[in-house]
Write a protein that holds these residues in place. Structure first.
Motif, PDB file in Angstrom:
ATOM      1  N   GLY A  74       0.793  -1.223   0.000  1.00 35.59           N
ATOM      2  CA  GLY A  74       0.000   0.000   0.000  1.00 35.59           C
ATOM      3  C   GLY A  74       0.822   1.267   0.000  1.00 35.59           C
ATOM      4  N   PRO A 166      -1.960  -8.692   2.383  1.00 42.17           N
ATOM      5  CA  PRO A 166      -2.694  -7.439   2.140  1.00 42.17           C
ATOM      6  C   PRO A 166      -4.135  -7.665   1.702  1.00 42.17           C
ATOM      7  N   PRO A 169      -7.309  -2.914  -2.131  1.00 43.91           N
ATOM      8  CA  PRO A 169      -7.763  -1.550  -1.851  1.00 43.91           C
ATOM      9  C   PRO A 169      -9.124  -1.229  -2.467  1.00 43.91           C
ATOM     10  N   GLU A 208      -6.042  -5.629  -9.148  1.00 42.49           N
ATOM     11  CA  GLU A 208      -5.172  -4.838  -8.280  1.00 42.49           C
ATOM     12  C   GLU A 208      -3.988  -5.695  -7.847  1.00 42.49           C
ATOM     13  N   ALA A 210      -0.266  -5.897  -5.133  1.00 42.33           N
ATOM     14  CA  ALA A 210       0.418  -5.377  -3.943  1.00 42.33           C
ATOM     15  C   ALA A 210       1.794  -6.004  -3.845  1.00 42.33           C
TER      16      ALA A 210
END
Length: 214
Positions: A74, A166, A169, A208, A210
């Motif tokens: 992040g 994670p 988001p 997404e 990470a």
């Protein structure tokens, strides 16, 4: 028996090739702009990893190693993109900043099968750890051979605490582990990760990604 899909250094590759590699220039869809760290400098491109449903493109800040939190999921100091395979093209490289590794490393995959009972140190078996150590014995041990392992694809994250996995988001769901990345084989081909192993995660539904180290 345990199996791990290791990523093995396989010489060099063209800087803009659509093959598994570290270094070179990123391939991205039209309109993509080079990612920038919170420190104001451009991120350095680390890896181009074709996977089953696209291409993972990994960037990490190297402008002032240790000053920016490149190790944290992040953080603005790293970025992972999951691009579709179609329509990718080389991205224009910023004229300033630490943007590219000095050399490109081609990657080939190698499935290594090892017996967890080979481990006699009393520690619970870890597929990547055992597989990486097992590579020294396939096809024959030689000095430095273990450094040829540049990471692995799929499987499970090596010795990573559950609370560090994670969340996406976008949807807040738990992300899926995609790859390990090692620093690299030589000074010219390696990323400065502070001597740490890197982990790449994705949320395929939201496309997404990470990055973190540990």
């Amino acid at each position: 028996m345990m199996q791990t899909t290791l990523m093995i250094h396989d010489g060099t590759a063209a800087a803009d090739s659509d093959v598994p590699r570290t270094g070179g220039v990123p391939l991205a869809p039209a309109g993509f702009t080079w990612p920038v760290c919170g420190c104001g400098g451009p991120l350095q491109f680390f890896a181009h990893l074709p996977v089953e449903d696209g291409v993972l493109s990994v960037f990490v800040c190297q402008n002032d190693p240790g000053a920016c939190e490149f190790w944290a999921a992040g953080s603005s100091a790293n970025r992972v993109h999951l691009f579709p395979r179609e329509g990718l093209r080389p991205v224009a490289v910023p004229e300033t900043g630490l943007t590219l590794l000095p050399a490109v490393s081609a990657i080939r995959t190698q499935v290594v099968t090892v017996d967890p009972e080979d481990r006699d140190d009393g520690v619970d078996p870890d597929a990547y750890d055992i597989g990486r150590a097992g590579w020294k014995r396939e096809p024959g041990e030689r000095f430095g051979k273990q450094r040829e392992v540049l990471g692995s694809l799929g499987g499970s994250p090596s010795y990573l605490e559950d609370d560090r996995v994670p969340a996406c988001p976008s949807c807040s769901g738990t992300m899926e582990f995609a790859a390990h990345l090692e620093e690299g084989l030589t000074r010219e081909t390696s990323m400065n990760l502070g001597g740490q192993l890197a982990y790449v995660f994705v949320c395929r539904a939201c496309r997404e990604g990470a990055f973190l180290t540990g």
